[in-house]
Design a protein around this motif. Structure first.
Motif, short mmCIF file in Angstrom:
data_model
loop_
_atom_site.label_atom_id
_atom_site.label_comp_id
_atom_site.label_asym_id
_atom_site.label_seq_id
_atom_site.Cartn_x
_atom_site.Cartn_y
_atom_site.Cartn_z
N MET A 101 39.81 97.03 2.48
CA MET A 101 40.66 96.47 3.23
C MET A 101 41.46 97.01 4.47
SD MET A 101 40.46 93.63 1.32
CE MET A 101 41.68 92.71 2.06
N ALA A 102 41.58 98.33 4.42
CA ALA A 102 42.11 98.73 5.55
C ALA A 102 41.20 98.54 6.83
CB ALA A 102 42.24 100.57 5.52
N SER B 270 41.50 94.99 9.18
CA SER B 270 43.02 94.68 9.72
C SER B 270 42.81 93.65 10.77
CB SER B 270 43.72 96.03 10.10
OG SER B 270 42.77 96.51 11.40
N ASN C 99 43.33 89.78 12.11
CA ASN C 99 44.32 88.69 11.92
C ASN C 99 43.50 87.35 11.66
OD1 ASN C 99 46.40 87.08 11.38
ND2 ASN C 99 47.09 87.17 13.38
N TYR D 27 49.39 94.76 -0.44
CA TYR D 27 48.88 95.20 0.75
C TYR D 27 48.32 94.04 1.43
CZ TYR D 27 45.86 97.30 3.98
OH TYR D 27 44.89 97.48 5.28
N MET D 28 47.44 93.18 0.58
CA MET D 28 46.60 92.13 1.25
C MET D 28 47.52 90.92 1.58
SD MET D 28 43.32 92.03 -1.19
CE MET D 28 43.92 92.50 -2.70
N ASN E 62 50.62 91.38 2.84
CA ASN E 62 51.01 91.79 4.10
C ASN E 62 50.25 91.98 5.38
OD1 ASN E 62 53.76 92.00 3.23
ND2 ASN E 62 53.32 94.08 2.32
N ALA E 63 48.81 92.10 5.14
CA ALA E 63 47.94 92.51 6.02
C ALA E 63 47.37 91.15 6.31
CB ALA E 63 46.79 93.27 5.57
N PHE E 64 47.20 90.07 5.58
CA PHE E 64 46.65 88.78 5.94
C PHE E 64 47.71 87.61 5.73
CE2 PHE E 64 43.40 91.45 4.38
CZ PHE E 64 42.61 91.85 5.64
N LYS E 65 48.33 87.18 6.80
CA LYS E 65 49.11 86.31 6.83
C LYS E 65 48.96 84.99 6.10
CE LYS E 65 51.84 89.46 8.42
NZ LYS E 65 52.86 90.22 7.15
#
Length: 75
Positions: free
Chosen positions: A4-5, A8, A10, A33-34, A36-39
């Motif tokens: 996932m890192a 990043s 959008n 994490y996911m 927060n990372a993918f709105k």
């Protein structure tokens, strides 16, 4: 989740992650994490473990149908 890192990015499209509630692969940390990372990410738990599509194929199919139906309404 372990890659996932690198993603990043959008994404501009809606996304849905379906995961088995008893999965040992998707951890609470991964979910946080996911999210927060993918709105544009919707996270939906389903009964079962990591192999939930094999454990509950009809429930899984119905859930995927509902996700697709709702996504087409937003386009």
């Amino acid at each position: 989740p372990d890659n996932m890192a690198r993603l990043s990015i959008n994404f501009k499209v809606p996304m849905t992650l379906v995961y088995g509630e008893k999965s040992k692969v998707i951890t609470p940390y991964d979910l946080k994490y996911m999210k927060n990372a993918f709105k544009n990410l919707q996270i939906l738990p389903i009964q079962g473990g990591h192999m939930f599509p094999f454990e509950y194929p009809h429930k899984t199919a119905k859930l995927v149908e509902n996700i697709i139906y709702h996504l087409t309404k937003t386009l």
